[in-house]
Design a protein around this motif. Structure first.
Motif, PDB file in Angstrom:
ATOM      1  N   ARG A   1       0.811  -1.218   0.000  1.00 47.34           N
ATOM      2  CA  ARG A   1       0.000   0.000   0.000  1.00 47.34           C
ATOM      3  C   ARG A   1       0.849   1.274   0.000  1.00 47.34           C
ATOM      4  O   ARG A   1       0.327   2.370   0.111  1.00 47.34           O
ATOM      5  CB  ARG A   1      -0.944  -0.001   1.212  1.00 47.34           C
ATOM      6  CG  ARG A   1      -2.035  -1.064   1.115  1.00 47.34           C
ATOM      7  CD  ARG A   1      -2.994  -0.975   2.288  1.00 47.34           C
ATOM      8  NE  ARG A   1      -3.681   0.297   2.333  1.00 47.34           N
ATOM      9  CZ  ARG A   1      -4.754   0.602   1.622  1.00 47.34           C
ATOM     10  NH1 ARG A   1      -5.255  -0.282   0.778  1.00 47.34           N
ATOM     11  NH2 ARG A   1      -5.324   1.776   1.734  1.00 47.34           N
ATOM     12  N   LYS A   2       2.181   1.110  -0.122  1.00 44.25           N
ATOM     13  CA  LYS A   2       3.112   2.234  -0.223  1.00 44.25           C
ATOM     14  C   LYS A   2       3.027   3.176   0.977  1.00 44.25           C
ATOM     15  O   LYS A   2       3.052   4.397   0.847  1.00 44.25           O
ATOM     16  CB  LYS A   2       2.864   3.025  -1.517  1.00 44.25           C
ATOM     17  CG  LYS A   2       3.094   2.202  -2.777  1.00 44.25           C
ATOM     18  CD  LYS A   2       2.865   3.040  -4.025  1.00 44.25           C
ATOM     19  CE  LYS A   2       3.107   2.204  -5.274  1.00 44.25           C
ATOM     20  NZ  LYS A   2       2.890   2.985  -6.512  1.00 44.25           N
ATOM     21  N   THR A   3       2.915   2.592   2.159  1.00 47.52           N
ATOM     22  CA  THR A   3       2.908   3.387   3.395  1.00 47.52           C
ATOM     23  C   THR A   3       4.182   3.113   4.192  1.00 47.52           C
ATOM     24  O   THR A   3       4.141   2.933   5.414  1.00 47.52           O
ATOM     25  CB  THR A   3       1.659   3.062   4.245  1.00 47.52           C
ATOM     26  OG1 THR A   3       1.572   1.644   4.436  1.00 47.52           O
ATOM     27  CG2 THR A   3       0.399   3.556   3.583  1.00 47.52           C
ATOM     28  N   VAL A   4       5.316   3.070   3.483  1.00 41.82           N
ATOM     29  CA  VAL A   4       6.620   2.823   4.112  1.00 41.82           C
ATOM     30  C   VAL A   4       7.622   3.817   3.544  1.00 41.82           C
ATOM     31  O   VAL A   4       7.670   4.041   2.331  1.00 41.82           O
ATOM     32  CB  VAL A   4       7.113   1.389   3.837  1.00 41.82           C
ATOM     33  CG1 VAL A   4       8.474   1.157   4.479  1.00 41.82           C
ATOM     34  CG2 VAL A   4       6.106   0.366   4.340  1.00 41.82           C
ATOM     35  N   ASN A   5       8.419   4.427   4.418  1.00 38.42           N
ATOM     36  CA  ASN A   5       9.511   5.290   3.979  1.00 38.42           C
ATOM     37  C   ASN A   5      10.802   4.480   4.065  1.00 38.42           C
ATOM     38  O   ASN A   5      11.351   4.266   5.147  1.00 38.42           O
ATOM     39  CB  ASN A   5       9.602   6.547   4.852  1.00 38.42           C
ATOM     40  CG  ASN A   5      10.546   7.579   4.268  1.00 38.42           C
ATOM     41  OD1 ASN A   5      11.735   7.326   4.150  1.00 38.42           O
ATOM     42  ND2 ASN A   5      10.022   8.731   3.907  1.00 38.42           N
ATOM     43  N   LEU A   6      11.300   4.039   2.913  1.00 36.34           N
ATOM     44  CA  LEU A   6      12.436   3.126   2.877  1.00 36.34           C
ATOM     45  C   LEU A   6      13.744   3.786   3.304  1.00 36.34           C
ATOM     46  O   LEU A   6      14.645   3.106   3.796  1.00 36.34           O
ATOM     47  CB  LEU A   6      12.565   2.526   1.476  1.00 36.34           C
ATOM     48  CG  LEU A   6      11.400   1.624   1.051  1.00 36.34           C
ATOM     49  CD1 LEU A   6      11.598   1.138  -0.375  1.00 36.34           C
ATOM     50  CD2 LEU A   6      11.260   0.436   2.007  1.00 36.34           C
ATOM     51  N   LYS A   7      13.871   5.092   3.119  1.00 37.06           N
ATOM     52  CA  LYS A   7      15.085   5.775   3.574  1.00 37.06           C
ATOM     53  C   LYS A   7      15.194   5.725   5.098  1.00 37.06           C
ATOM     54  O   LYS A   7      16.271   5.496   5.651  1.00 37.06           O
ATOM     55  CB  LYS A   7      15.090   7.221   3.089  1.00 37.06           C
ATOM     56  CG  LYS A   7      15.305   7.384   1.587  1.00 37.06           C
ATOM     57  CD  LYS A   7      15.367   8.853   1.205  1.00 37.06           C
ATOM     58  CE  LYS A   7      15.588   9.018  -0.299  1.00 37.06           C
ATOM     59  NZ  LYS A   7      15.621  10.449  -0.690  1.00 37.06           N
ATOM     60  N   LEU A   8      14.078   5.942   5.762  1.00 39.82           N
ATOM     61  CA  LEU A   8      14.089   5.842   7.225  1.00 39.82           C
ATOM     62  C   LEU A   8      14.384   4.418   7.665  1.00 39.82           C
ATOM     63  O   LEU A   8      15.110   4.192   8.643  1.00 39.82           O
ATOM     64  CB  LEU A   8      12.742   6.295   7.785  1.00 39.82           C
ATOM     65  CG  LEU A   8      12.454   7.796   7.770  1.00 39.82           C
ATOM     66  CD1 LEU A   8      11.074   8.070   8.339  1.00 39.82           C
ATOM     67  CD2 LEU A   8      13.509   8.556   8.556  1.00 39.82           C
ATOM     68  N   VAL A   9      13.811   3.450   6.972  1.00 39.07           N
ATOM     69  CA  VAL A   9      14.071   2.046   7.301  1.00 39.07           C
ATOM     70  C   VAL A   9      15.561   1.745   7.232  1.00 39.07           C
ATOM     71  O   VAL A   9      16.125   1.096   8.121  1.00 39.07           O
ATOM     72  CB  VAL A   9      13.287   1.124   6.344  1.00 39.07           C
ATOM     73  CG1 VAL A   9      13.723  -0.329   6.528  1.00 39.07           C
ATOM     74  CG2 VAL A   9      11.785   1.252   6.589  1.00 39.07           C
ATOM     75  N   LEU A  10      16.230   2.243   6.180  1.00 34.84           N
ATOM     76  CA  LEU A  10      17.656   1.985   6.011  1.00 34.84           C
ATOM     77  C   LEU A  10      18.470   2.515   7.180  1.00 34.84           C
ATOM     78  O   LEU A  10      19.294   1.800   7.769  1.00 34.84           O
ATOM     79  CB  LEU A  10      18.136   2.620   4.701  1.00 34.84           C
ATOM     80  CG  LEU A  10      19.652   2.591   4.457  1.00 34.84           C
ATOM     81  CD1 LEU A  10      20.139   1.156   4.361  1.00 34.84           C
ATOM     82  CD2 LEU A  10      20.008   3.385   3.202  1.00 34.84           C
ATOM     83  N   TRP A  11      18.248   3.773   7.570  1.00 36.30           N
ATOM     84  CA  TRP A  11      19.058   4.372   8.627  1.00 36.30           C
ATOM     85  C   TRP A  11      18.706   3.816  10.007  1.00 36.30           C
ATOM     86  O   TRP A  11      19.571   3.731  10.885  1.00 36.30           O
ATOM     87  CB  TRP A  11      18.931   5.889   8.593  1.00 36.30           C
ATOM     88  CG  TRP A  11      19.747   6.474   7.494  1.00 36.30           C
ATOM     89  CD1 TRP A  11      19.305   6.991   6.313  1.00 36.30           C
ATOM     90  CD2 TRP A  11      21.175   6.570   7.462  1.00 36.30           C
ATOM     91  NE1 TRP A  11      20.360   7.404   5.539  1.00 36.30           N
ATOM     92  CE2 TRP A  11      21.520   7.166   6.216  1.00 36.30           C
ATOM     93  CE3 TRP A  11      22.190   6.227   8.342  1.00 36.30           C
ATOM     94  CZ2 TRP A  11      22.839   7.410   5.853  1.00 36.30           C
ATOM     95  CZ3 TRP A  11      23.505   6.464   7.986  1.00 36.30           C
ATOM     96  CH2 TRP A  11      23.824   7.053   6.745  1.00 36.30           C
ATOM     97  N   LEU A  12      17.449   3.430  10.202  1.00 29.13           N
ATOM     98  CA  LEU A  12      17.093   2.769  11.454  1.00 29.13           C
ATOM     99  C   LEU A  12      17.828   1.439  11.585  1.00 29.13           C
ATOM    100  O   LEU A  12      18.329   1.084  12.660  1.00 29.13           O
ATOM    101  CB  LEU A  12      15.583   2.554  11.531  1.00 29.13           C
ATOM    102  CG  LEU A  12      14.732   3.786  11.810  1.00 29.13           C
ATOM    103  CD1 LEU A  12      13.255   3.491  11.562  1.00 29.13           C
ATOM    104  CD2 LEU A  12      14.932   4.282  13.230  1.00 29.13           C
ATOM    105  N   CYS A  13      17.924   0.704  10.478  1.00 30.17           N
ATOM    106  CA  CYS A  13      18.571  -0.611  10.513  1.00 30.17           C
ATOM    107  C   CYS A  13      20.080  -0.499  10.714  1.00 30.17           C
ATOM    108  O   CYS A  13      20.698  -1.414  11.268  1.00 30.17           O
ATOM    109  CB  CYS A  13      18.274  -1.375   9.223  1.00 30.17           C
ATOM    110  SG  CYS A  13      16.544  -1.886   9.086  1.00 30.17           S
ATOM    111  N   VAL A  14      20.674   0.601  10.268  1.00 31.09           N
ATOM    112  CA  VAL A  14      22.112   0.795  10.488  1.00 31.09           C
ATOM    113  C   VAL A  14      22.442   0.718  11.972  1.00 31.09           C
ATOM    114  O   VAL A  14      23.467   0.153  12.378  1.00 31.09           O
ATOM    115  CB  VAL A  14      22.560   2.146   9.891  1.00 31.09           C
ATOM    116  CG1 VAL A  14      23.964   2.517  10.374  1.00 31.09           C
ATOM    117  CG2 VAL A  14      22.537   2.103   8.367  1.00 31.09           C
TER     118      VAL A  14
END
Length: 329
Positions: free
Chosen positions: A66-79
């Motif tokens: 449903r495109k309710t995810v910000n993948l840039k935030l996901v990347l930096w959170l996972c770092v």
């Protein structure tokens, strides 16, 4: 390996709440295992973390579609979260608790639940102010995530804190991540907050699960029973959360987490019930006052937008009055 129907039902309920709110998995699952099913605290933490590895993707997949995810935030959170989550599982084993490990783990869990409960309250208040609604948030609409100016360092530090807490207690990732993301990125919609949190939790929990399988006290039978109910529960809850408000459920969850935290910290049953009742009364009173405030504000804005006929009427009459327009004699 035996399958426990009661654990399946418990997993179903917790999975639904996780999919609906993006939080509450460890905060509900671990106390449920300890208090209801009398599971050893370390076994409860390890099994809950591994169960979350399979439960989180069910809700994350719905939000990705449903495109309710910000993948840039996901990347930096996972770092920050991935190495911290693995380290948290290792710390439980190497810290010098000795025979008092269970008691120490219960205290850590209790503090984590208090943080989670407080985070839910803060989030509810922020949502009420942000949406100018006593219900906290309106129905989520599917849309492409906004282009945000991502702040790498604070986002990675947030991930590290959540990862360490999950690795040690299985509690706190959703509550901490969502609340702090609201403060760091207020432009994110509620559905994007839930979706981003669920997706970033997948690699976080994967790292924590690996640590607990290697160093913890993981139980395959217990985890399997939980997953039979939790996976469809998370899938259905995510479908509901991507379309409907979850503010009221989060406030009820905050009361439940408060009661669980006090019990874990050794409070007596009367104290736990009294605190829960006080939170319920004060919460409903606050909700009522906020509702009246926003209702009055909406009525005032509507009144301001309606033309005032009492002041405009005489001016129009005077403009067409024959006595004013006819020549004087």
């Amino acid at each position: 390996m035996s399958i426990d129907p009661a654990l399946i039902v418990g997993g179903l309920l917790v999975g639904f709440i996780v999919g609906l709110t993006g939080m509450g998995g460890g905060a509900l699952m671990t106390p449920m295992l300890i208090f209801v099913f009398r599971v050893d605290p370390l076994v409860a933490v390890s099994s809950d973390v591994v169960a979350s590895l399979f439960m989180k993707p069910a809700g994350a997949f719905v939000h990705l579609r449903r495109k309710t995810v910000n993948l840039k935030l996901v990347l930096w959170l996972c770092v920050g979260s991935v190495p911290a989550a693995f380290s948290g599982a290792l710390l439980i084993k190497v810290l010098p608790f000795g025979e008092s490990l269970d008691a120490a783990l219960l205290r850590v869990l209790g503090v984590a639940l208090l943080i989670a409960s407080g985070g839910l309250v803060v989030r509810a208040v922020l949502q009420m102010v942000r949406s100018r609604s006593a219900f906290g948030e309106g129905p989520a609409r599917p849309s492409a995530p906004r282009e945000l100016v991502v702040r790498p360092l604070p986002t990675a530090l947030l991930g590290a804190l959540a990862g360490l807490l999950v690795g040690m207690t299985s509690v706190g990732a959703g509550s901490i991540v969502i609340v702090v993301l609201l403060l760091l990125y207020p432009a994110l919609k509620a559905s994007q907050l839930v979706g981003t949190d669920l997706v970033q939790a997948v690699p976080l929990v994967a790292a924590a699960s690996l640590g607990h399988v290697l160093y913890g006290d993981f139980s395959l039978g217990l985890t399997t029973s939980l997953l039979i109910g939790a996976i469809p529960g998370a899938w259905f809850g995510a479908h509901v959360s991507s379309r409907a408000p979850g503010g009221i459920i989060r406030r009820a969850l905050a009361i439940l987490l408060l009661a669980s935290a006090l019990k874990l910290l050794g409070a007596s049953i009367p104290v736990v019930l009294g605190a829960a009742a006080a939170a319920l009364v004060l919460g409903n009173l606050t909700w009522f006052l906020v509702k009246r405030r926003f209702a009055a504000g909406s009525a005032a804005s509507v009144a301001d937008s309606v033309p005032d006929e009492t002041t405009e009427g005489p001016a129009d009459d005077s403009a067409t009055d024959p006595a004013e327009t006819s020549p004087r004699r």
